[in-house]
Design a protein around this motif. Structure first.
Motif, PDB file in Angstrom:
ATOM      1  N   HIS A 283     -28.514  -4.731 104.529  1.00  0.00           N
ATOM      2  CA  HIS A 283     -27.780  -5.881 104.016  1.00  0.00           C
ATOM      3  C   HIS A 283     -26.293  -5.722 104.306  1.00  0.00           C
ATOM      4  CE1 HIS A 283     -26.499  -9.156 101.430  1.00  0.00           C
ATOM      5  NE2 HIS A 283     -25.645  -8.321 100.865  1.00  0.00           N
ATOM      6  N   GLN A 284     -25.773  -4.536 104.028  1.00  0.00           N
ATOM      7  CA  GLN A 284     -24.351  -4.298 104.293  1.00  0.00           C
ATOM      8  C   GLN A 284     -24.047  -4.379 105.788  1.00  0.00           C
ATOM      9  OE1 GLN A 284     -21.896  -3.913 102.067  1.00  0.00           O
ATOM     10  NE2 GLN A 284     -23.351  -4.215 100.391  1.00  0.00           N
ATOM     11  N   ALA A 285     -24.995  -3.935 106.629  1.00  0.00           N
ATOM     12  CA  ALA A 285     -24.790  -3.965 108.080  1.00  0.00           C
ATOM     13  C   ALA A 285     -25.066  -5.342 108.673  1.00  0.00           C
ATOM     14  CB  ALA A 285     -25.697  -2.938 108.751  1.00  0.00           C
ATOM     15  N   GLU A 286     -25.478  -6.284 107.827  1.00  0.00           N
ATOM     16  CA  GLU A 286     -25.762  -7.654 108.259  1.00  0.00           C
ATOM     17  C   GLU A 286     -26.901  -7.715 109.275  1.00  0.00           C
ATOM     18  OE1 GLU A 286     -22.088  -9.361 109.555  1.00  0.00           O
ATOM     19  OE2 GLU A 286     -21.259  -9.432 107.535  1.00  0.00           O
ATOM     20  N   VAL A 287     -27.878  -6.821 109.102  1.00  0.00           N
ATOM     21  CA  VAL A 287     -29.101  -6.865 109.903  1.00  0.00           C
ATOM     22  C   VAL A 287     -30.177  -7.471 109.000  1.00  0.00           C
ATOM     23  CG1 VAL A 287     -30.733  -5.545 111.297  1.00  0.00           C
ATOM     24  CG2 VAL A 287     -28.343  -4.831 111.186  1.00  0.00           C
ATOM     25  N   GLN A 288     -30.195  -8.794 108.921  1.00  0.00           N
ATOM     26  CA  GLN A 288     -30.996  -9.473 107.919  1.00  0.00           C
ATOM     27  C   GLN A 288     -32.511  -9.358 108.120  1.00  0.00           C
ATOM     28  OE1 GLN A 288     -29.822 -10.461 105.082  1.00  0.00           O
ATOM     29  NE2 GLN A 288     -27.799  -9.782 105.839  1.00  0.00           N
ATOM     30  N   PRO A 289     -33.034  -9.318 109.366  1.00  0.00           N
ATOM     31  CA  PRO A 289     -34.498  -9.195 109.492  1.00  0.00           C
ATOM     32  C   PRO A 289     -35.046  -7.940 108.821  1.00  0.00           C
ATOM     33  CG  PRO A 289     -33.549  -9.921 111.560  1.00  0.00           C
ATOM     34  CD  PRO A 289     -32.400  -9.561 110.675  1.00  0.00           C
ATOM     35  N   VAL A 290     -34.394  -6.797 108.985  1.00  0.00           N
ATOM     36  CA  VAL A 290     -34.884  -5.568 108.364  1.00  0.00           C
ATOM     37  C   VAL A 290     -34.644  -5.615 106.855  1.00  0.00           C
ATOM     38  CG1 VAL A 290     -34.835  -3.056 108.415  1.00  0.00           C
ATOM     39  CG2 VAL A 290     -34.358  -4.343 110.492  1.00  0.00           C
ATOM     40  N   ALA A 291     -33.484  -6.129 106.440  1.00  0.00           N
ATOM     41  CA  ALA A 291     -33.226  -6.236 105.003  1.00  0.00           C
ATOM     42  C   ALA A 291     -34.277  -7.126 104.342  1.00  0.00           C
ATOM     43  CB  ALA A 291     -31.816  -6.795 104.771  1.00  0.00           C
ATOM     44  N   ALA A 292     -34.627  -8.214 104.996  1.00  0.00           N
ATOM     45  CA  ALA A 292     -35.649  -9.117 104.438  1.00  0.00           C
ATOM     46  C   ALA A 292     -37.006  -8.443 104.405  1.00  0.00           C
ATOM     47  CB  ALA A 292     -35.707 -10.395 105.279  1.00  0.00           C
ATOM     48  N   ALA A 293     -37.341  -7.671 105.434  1.00  0.00           N
ATOM     49  CA  ALA A 293     -38.622  -6.960 105.440  1.00  0.00           C
ATOM     50  C   ALA A 293     -38.686  -5.959 104.295  1.00  0.00           C
ATOM     51  CB  ALA A 293     -38.813  -6.253 106.776  1.00  0.00           C
ATOM     52  N   CYS A 294     -37.576  -5.286 104.031  1.00  0.00           N
ATOM     53  CA  CYS A 294     -37.540  -4.335 102.902  1.00  0.00           C
ATOM     54  C   CYS A 294     -37.758  -5.061 101.582  1.00  0.00           C
ATOM     55  CB  CYS A 294     -36.203  -3.600 102.879  1.00  0.00           C
ATOM     56  SG  CYS A 294     -35.962  -2.438 104.245  1.00  0.00           S
ATOM     57  N   ARG A 295     -37.130  -6.218 101.438  1.00  0.00           N
ATOM     58  CA  ARG A 295     -37.304  -6.974 100.195  1.00  0.00           C
ATOM     59  C   ARG A 295     -38.758  -7.438 100.043  1.00  0.00           C
ATOM     60  NH1 ARG A 295     -31.961  -8.709 101.583  1.00  0.00           N
ATOM     61  NH2 ARG A 295     -32.730 -10.564 102.710  1.00  0.00           N
ATOM     62  N   THR A 296     -39.369  -7.839 101.141  1.00  0.00           N
ATOM     63  CA  THR A 296     -40.779  -8.258 101.098  1.00  0.00           C
ATOM     64  C   THR A 296     -41.671  -7.102 100.664  1.00  0.00           C
ATOM     65  OG1 THR A 296     -40.431  -9.914 102.834  1.00  0.00           O
ATOM     66  CG2 THR A 296     -42.698  -9.149 102.479  1.00  0.00           C
ATOM     67  N   LEU A 297     -41.429  -5.914 101.199  1.00  0.00           N
ATOM     68  CA  LEU A 297     -42.221  -4.749 100.828  1.00  0.00           C
ATOM     69  C   LEU A 297     -41.977  -4.360  99.370  1.00  0.00           C
ATOM     70  CD1 LEU A 297     -41.776  -2.664 104.100  1.00  0.00           C
ATOM     71  CD2 LEU A 297     -43.915  -3.665 103.266  1.00  0.00           C
ATOM     72  N   LEU A 298     -40.747  -4.527  98.887  1.00  0.00           N
ATOM     73  CA  LEU A 298     -40.463  -4.221  97.481  1.00  0.00           C
ATOM     74  C   LEU A 298     -41.252  -5.161  96.567  1.00  0.00           C
ATOM     75  CD1 LEU A 298     -36.609  -3.553  97.620  1.00  0.00           C
ATOM     76  CD2 LEU A 298     -38.355  -1.937  96.851  1.00  0.00           C
ATOM     77  N   ARG A 299     -41.286  -6.420  96.936  1.00  0.00           N
ATOM     78  CA  ARG A 299     -42.040  -7.369  96.110  1.00  0.00           C
ATOM     79  C   ARG A 299     -43.533  -7.025  96.129  1.00  0.00           C
ATOM     80  NH1 ARG A 299     -38.544 -11.053  98.944  1.00  0.00           N
ATOM     81  NH2 ARG A 299     -36.842 -11.734  97.564  1.00  0.00           N
ATOM     82  N   ARG A 300     -44.009  -6.610  97.340  1.00  0.00           N
ATOM     83  CA  ARG A 300     -45.412  -6.223  97.437  1.00  0.00           C
ATOM     84  C   ARG A 300     -45.707  -5.037  96.528  1.00  0.00           C
ATOM     85  NH1 ARG A 300     -47.181  -4.621 103.294  1.00  0.00           N
ATOM     86  NH2 ARG A 300     -46.431  -6.754 103.652  1.00  0.00           N
ATOM     87  N   ALA A 301     -44.711  -4.158  96.365  1.00  0.00           N
ATOM     88  CA  ALA A 301     -44.887  -2.995  95.499  1.00  0.00           C
ATOM     89  C   ALA A 301     -44.702  -3.337  94.030  1.00  0.00           C
ATOM     90  CB  ALA A 301     -43.894  -1.905  95.898  1.00  0.00           C
ATOM     91  N   GLY A 302     -44.340  -4.597  93.732  1.00  0.00           N
ATOM     92  CA  GLY A 302     -44.134  -5.013  92.355  1.00  0.00           C
ATOM     93  C   GLY A 302     -42.791  -4.584  91.810  1.00  0.00           C
ATOM     94  N   ALA A 303     -41.844  -4.210  92.661  1.00  0.00           N
ATOM     95  CA  ALA A 303     -40.524  -3.756  92.223  1.00  0.00           C
ATOM     96  C   ALA A 303     -39.546  -4.924  92.224  1.00  0.00           C
ATOM     97  CB  ALA A 303     -40.007  -2.652  93.135  1.00  0.00           C
ATOM     98  N   SER A 304     -38.522  -4.791  91.384  1.00  0.00           N
ATOM     99  CA  SER A 304     -37.494  -5.819  91.361  1.00  0.00           C
ATOM    100  C   SER A 304     -36.694  -5.762  92.661  1.00  0.00           C
ATOM    101  CB  SER A 304     -36.561  -5.619  90.159  1.00  0.00           C
ATOM    102  OG  SER A 304     -35.901  -4.364  90.258  1.00  0.00           O
ATOM    103  N   VAL A 305     -36.160  -6.917  93.048  1.00  0.00           N
ATOM    104  CA  VAL A 305     -35.365  -7.017  94.278  1.00  0.00           C
ATOM    105  C   VAL A 305     -33.946  -7.366  93.902  1.00  0.00           C
ATOM    106  CG1 VAL A 305     -35.090  -8.245  96.461  1.00  0.00           C
ATOM    107  CG2 VAL A 305     -37.383  -7.735  95.591  1.00  0.00           C
ATOM    108  N   ALA A 306     -33.010  -6.601  94.406  1.00  0.00           N
ATOM    109  CA  ALA A 306     -31.608  -6.811  94.069  1.00  0.00           C
ATOM    110  C   ALA A 306     -31.134  -8.164  94.571  1.00  0.00           C
ATOM    111  CB  ALA A 306     -30.753  -5.703  94.681  1.00  0.00           C
ATOM    112  N   GLN A 307     -30.340  -8.836  93.725  1.00  0.00           N
ATOM    113  CA  GLN A 307     -29.699 -10.077  94.113  1.00  0.00           C
ATOM    114  C   GLN A 307     -28.282  -9.731  94.582  1.00  0.00           C
ATOM    115  OE1 GLN A 307     -31.357 -13.101  94.045  1.00  0.00           O
ATOM    116  NE2 GLN A 307     -33.102 -11.759  93.560  1.00  0.00           N
ATOM    117  N   HIS A 308     -27.968 -10.105  95.775  1.00  0.00           N
ATOM    118  CA  HIS A 308     -26.677  -9.714  96.356  1.00  0.00           C
ATOM    119  C   HIS A 308     -25.612 -10.721  95.966  1.00  0.00           C
ATOM    120  CE1 HIS A 308     -28.307  -6.402  98.667  1.00  0.00           C
ATOM    121  NE2 HIS A 308     -29.335  -7.188  98.957  1.00  0.00           N
ATOM    122  N   ARG A 309     -25.223 -10.624  94.675  1.00  0.00           N
ATOM    123  CA  ARG A 309     -24.172 -11.500  94.161  1.00  0.00           C
ATOM    124  C   ARG A 309     -22.803 -10.893  94.441  1.00  0.00           C
ATOM    125  NH1 ARG A 309     -26.913 -12.420  88.209  1.00  0.00           N
ATOM    126  NH2 ARG A 309     -28.652 -13.734  88.885  1.00  0.00           N
ATOM    127  N   GLY A 310     -21.776 -11.715  94.178  1.00  0.00           N
ATOM    128  CA  GLY A 310     -20.423 -11.216  94.327  1.00  0.00           C
ATOM    129  C   GLY A 310     -20.173 -10.058  93.387  1.00  0.00           C
TER     130      GLY A 310
END
Length: 987
Positions: free
Chosen positions: A885-912
């Motif tokens: 996310h910090q490196a602005e490589v969104q496809p991998v960041a999105a894949a990580c978030r998808t896997l986290l949801r699959r694991a039933g884990a909370s996903v960080a919201q990238h707020r200000g």
């Protein structure tokens, strides 16, 4: 009366052009202008006018000229130009010029220090490296208000200077530099350069035409210090008719009229020509100068005639050698000649004088009968040889020219050939070619073969390989003696073909190298002496690495490389015993490449030996080559570029600009792999244009690939393809860099686009390429990223991975990280979760220097861990997600978030404000709101106080507290408060 004028008559268009280009140079819009015309037409006068304007504007002017003696002295005009500016002031102190000082010291010997002093250890910089150094110097010199490089008589200059000028012409755009050159329209390299540059619109050419009659009249009036109307019409008619509009001829014709009293002032002070117009054959310039010389003291006349045989400029020392005059007598005669307006001191060189004009020396010698001229030339040559038997510097060429003028072609050929041999040893291959070609033309049939054998290595070193191979085919055959001893002619021919083979293999011209090797084998009857075989083994070893090798050799690649290594090791031993350090360094370098297949300890041992040989025999270039390769190996093994930095410092200190650029490319790739994007971008941007200018194709291609790899590792697909297109246009897809293009660039780019199939296909293509070509690139994927993907996708099992880990390339840090993660995935799949988790911990330690690769491997490993139920995939995915996310490589960041949801884990919201959360907490999934609660816990408040301070409900505080305890792994509120006290200073 003075018979020359300081006033420039006519030439309004040319003066306007020079004013415009001076103004452009001051605005950093530099360029090149050449003044072209016959002798005496006014080129030097216009150049002087430009210099005068430049001085008035405060622009530095560096002024030099070509040699008029017929001798070839590399870079002579440039040496004079720099000396004219820096002889007294010393070199510029700008730090940006530091890497170029050793190269510039070739032009200004006073700038040499211990590291760059001439001698056996001097670095033989190429002409383009020297040209780049000069370009940088001029840019620095003109940084504030521009500068002028003024070079006259380029028709008399050497091949090396022409090569430098070609480089300058092509690269002045955007620099505060004006290059102004003058030359006659005489066939030669300088005119070819000017015409080519004109066609390409890289330079402006002003051809000076004869003056029209009105301007001839104005010039005559200026000389006579009168108005045009006061000059007799008959005088102007004669000057216009017989002077051909050439200012010099006009001046000389007018001087002849004045000297003969044909033109004089009458009693009324008016100019008169009593005899009227002359109708017969006019008094020529030759007869005019002959009459003037005859009026001088006989010894002064003899001195001038001697000097004229040396050219329009001459050395006082050389004249003294020929005449034998003592200092007092010599300078007395020189003073007399100067007062007679025949010669002037040469401001560019304190030891030199020049005839007032280039045509003057020709006119003086033309006044002599041919037999007298030949006798004078022979006498001068004998005197020089008698007083200076070694014939140092330019004198051997001068003797050759004098002998040729005296009719001794064979003697001239001998001296031209020896001068060419010395020039080649000094590293001036192009000038050596000119001299040896001249010797070859003059030599008789018996000597021509020997001269040709000297010429061929010069052609090879000058980059004229086609001409060298063509000429080699014209050599008469020599017959190899089948007995134990061979004739000197055969030995020379074996050495010649070996040198040509080395030049061919370094130029990656495999078929030509094979042909030269075959010639050596035939001449030696396949029984070369050990020293000859050592040099041949190095050539054949490099041939084994080339894509094109002997088409008759059906041996498989592995066998061929093993044989090459055996022979290279034997060659190194023989070369060291025989006192051939360069061959020894070549052999150890080749061994280091070949030994990598067995391990990098073996490769480094070869390089350390190469380094020792280079240092013991004062071979600084080979020393830097060894340091470069040791640094590259150290980086691959550890990820640490310190030794590369040290090698670069050594290369820059030596003035080895092309080696420095090679090291810059390696450091750029180092920065890419370490995720140091800004550093990589700075190196590429700083070096890319310079490598193109220097035609350092290998370094240029590597930097282009670095640029593409940098874009790929940042997930910028379009930019990657754009940079790869530039790489392809530079011939990159025909180079040895293709494995890196497939694996390090495109495969990683595909993974960052979450295109695993595409990454696998790129790696497979790279494997096919490496099966068909020997490869020296071990980070391209075959030994690291490819095994991880094969294991993660279930295509590899324990046997395949164990084979990969057993490869020597597995010890390299970049590969070791991927293999460590692959081992973890395989252990987890085998039902050994504790061992798998420990393997991840160890792999992450190895991956620490490579953040992008680390987090990419972590994302792949976490997916496998989720599927097989082991380790801590949620934390790993949060860590990877945060990085991408910090490196602005969104496809991998999105894949990580998808896997986290699959694991039933909370996903960080990238707020200000998320950046304020310490990385240690972000990877645990702590949100911005939870962190606001966490920070206040350092003071150990109650929930009511927290709710009041944050303006939230106590129930919300309780929810945040529960989440914080779960995410940080703390068992109670006190432990959480302790952690807040520990981390409250982090941000």
């Amino acid at each position: 009366m003075r018979t020359t004028s300081s006033i420039t008559v006519g030439r309004a268009a040319e003066i306007g052009l020079l004013g415009d280009v001076l103004s452009a140079a001051r605005q950093r819009a530099g360029g090149a202008v050449f003044l072209l015309g016959e002798a005496g037409i006014g080129k030097s006068r216009l150049a002087g006018e430009c210099a005068y304007q430049a001085y008035g504007l405060g622009l530095p002017v560096l002024r030099g000229r070509g040699s008029s003696t017929g001798t070839v002295t590399p870079f002579r005009p440039l040496i004079e130009a720099l000396s004219s500016r820096f002889r007294a002031a010393g070199p510029p102190a700008d730090l940006e010029l530091a890497p170029y000082r050793p190269a510039l010291a070739r032009l200004v010997p006073e700038w040499r220090d211990g590291a760059s002093a001439a001698g056996t250890g001097a670095y033989p910089e190429t002409v383009v490296e020297l040209a780049e150094a000069l370009l940088r110097l001029l840019a620095v010199l003109g940084r504030d208000q521009g500068c002028v490089l003024l070079l006259e008589d380029l028709h008399d200059t050497d091949a090396e200077t022409v090569a430098v000028l070609e480089y300058l012409v092509d690269n002045l755009d955007g620099l505060p530099v004006l290059l102004l050159g003058t030359l006659r329209a005489e066939p030669g390299p300088a005119l070819d350069l000017v015409r080519t540059a004109e066609r390409r619109r890289a330079a402006t050419v002003a051809e000076l035409r004869p003056l029209p009659p009105a301007e001839v009249a104005a010039l005559a009036a200026a000389i006579l210090e009168s108005e045009v109307a006061d000059v007799p019409a008959a005088v102007i008619d004669q000057l216009a008719a017989r002077g051909d509009g050439c200012p010099y001829l006009v001046e000389e014709l007018l001087a002849d009229m004045l000297d003969s009293r044909a033109l004089h002032r009458g009693e009324d002070g008016r100019w008169t020509l009593p005899g009227g117009p002359r109708t017969g054959v006019p008094s020529t310039i030759v007869r005019s100068w002959s009459r003037r010389i005859d009026q001088l003291d006989p010894q002064v006349r003899e001195l001038l005639l001697t000097a004229a045989t040396l050219g329009s400029r001459f050395s006082v020392t050389t004249v003294q050698l020929i005449t034998g005059y003592d200092d007092r007598t010599l300078f007395s005669h020189l003073r007399s000649a100067s007062e007679a307006n025949m010669i002037v001191p040469d401001g560019a060189a304190p030891d030199r004088y020049a005839f007032r004009h280039a045509l003057t020396a020709d006119a003086v010698t033309a006044a002599l009968a041919p037999a007298e001229r030949a006798a004078l030339a022979r006498r001068a040559a004998r005197a020089i040889v008698r007083t200076d038997p070694e014939l140092a510097d330019e004198r051997r060429q001068l003797v050759a020219s004098l002998l040729l003028a005296g009719g001794d072609r064979a003697g001239a050929a001998v001296h031209f050939a020896e001068a060419g041999r010395r020039m080649l040893e000094a590293g001036a291959a192009s000038s050596a070619v000119i001299l040896l070609e001249r010797a070859r033309e003059l030599a008789g049939d018996a000597e021509r073969t020997t001269v040709t054998e000297r010429l061929l290595p010069a052609l090879a070193e000058a980059g004229q390989l086609d001409r060298a191979f063509e000429l080699a085919r014209t050599l008469p055959p020599v017959h190899a003696d089948r007995g134990p001893a061979r004739t000197p002619a055969v030995e020379r021919r074996i050495d010649l073909h070996t040198r040509l083979a080395w030049a061919a293999v370094m130029a990656e011209r495999g078929p030509d190298a094979v042909a030269q090797v075959a010639a050596v084998r035939t001449l030696s009857a396949d029984r070369p002496r050990p020293e000859q075989d050592a040099a041949l083994a190095v050539v054949e070893g490099h041939l084994a690495l080339l894509p094109v090798h002997d088409p008759q050799d059906r041996t498989d690649t592995a066998t061929r490389l093993a044989e090459a290594e055996r022979r290279a090791r034997q060659a190194a031993e023989v070369a060291e015993r025989a006192g051939l350090p360069v061959v020894a360094c070549q052999a150890w370098q080749l061994l280091a490449l070949l030994a990598r297949e067995r391990g990098f300890d073996a490769a480094d041992a070869c390089l350390e030996r190469m380094l020792a040989v280079a240092e013991a025999h004062a071979l600084p270039v080979w020393r830097v080559e060894a340091l470069l390769r040791l640094g590259a190996n150290a980086f691959m093994r550890t990820g640490d570029g310190t030794r590369l930095e040290r090698a670069r410092e050594a290369a820059a200190g030596l003035g080895a600009i092309m080696l420095t650029q090679t090291l810059d490319g390696l450091l750029a790739m180092n920065a890419v792999l370490r995720g140091e994007w800004d550093t990589a971008r700075e190196i590429v941007d700083r070096c890319l244009d310079a490598t193109a200018r220097l035609r350092n194709l290998a370094a240029h291609r590597y930097l282009l690939l670095c640029s593409a790899t940098l874009a790929a590792h940042r997930g910028r697909g379009r930019e990657t393809e754009r940079e790869l297109a530039r790489f392809r246009q530079a011939g990159g897809e025909e180079s040895f860099l293709m494995p890196l293009r497939y694996g390090l660039c495109r495969a990683v780019g595909a993974l960052l686009a979450e295109d695993r199939a595409g990454a696998t296909a790129e790696l497979a293509a790279g494997l096919v390429w490496e099966q068909e070509h020997p490869s020296v690139f071990y980070l391209a994927g075959r030994h690291g990223l490819h095994p991880l993907l094969e294991v993660a996708d279930g295509r590899w099992g324990r046997a395949e991975l164990d084979r990969a880990v057993a490869s020597p390339a597995a010890e390299l840090a970049w590969n070791r990280q991927f293999l460590g993660f692959a081992e973890a995935v395989l252990l987890g799949r085998e039902g050994r979760p504790a061992e798998a988790t420990r393997a991840v911990t160890e792999a992450r330690l190895t991956a620490a220097p490579f953040p992008l690769a680390h987090h990419l491997a972590l994302r792949l490993t976490a997916e496998a861990a989720l599927a097989d139920g082991w380790g801590d995939p949620v934390t790993w995915l949060r860590t990877a997600e945060e990085y991408f996310h910090q490196a602005e490589v969104q496809p991998v960041a999105a894949a990580c978030r998808t896997l986290l949801r699959r694991a039933g884990a909370s996903v960080a919201q990238h707020r200000g404000g998320r950046d304020a959360v310490p990385a240690r907490l972000r990877t645990c999934g702590v949100t911005v709101r939870e962190y606001e609660v966490f920070v206040l816990l350092a003071a150990r408040p109650g929930n009511q106080e927290l709710a009041r301070k944050l303006s939230i409900s106590p129930r919300t505080v309780e929810k945040h507290m529960a989440n914080l305890l779960a995410k940080t792994g703390r068992t109670d509120r006190a432990g959480l408060c302790d952690l807040a006290s520990e981390l409250c200073g982090e941000g």
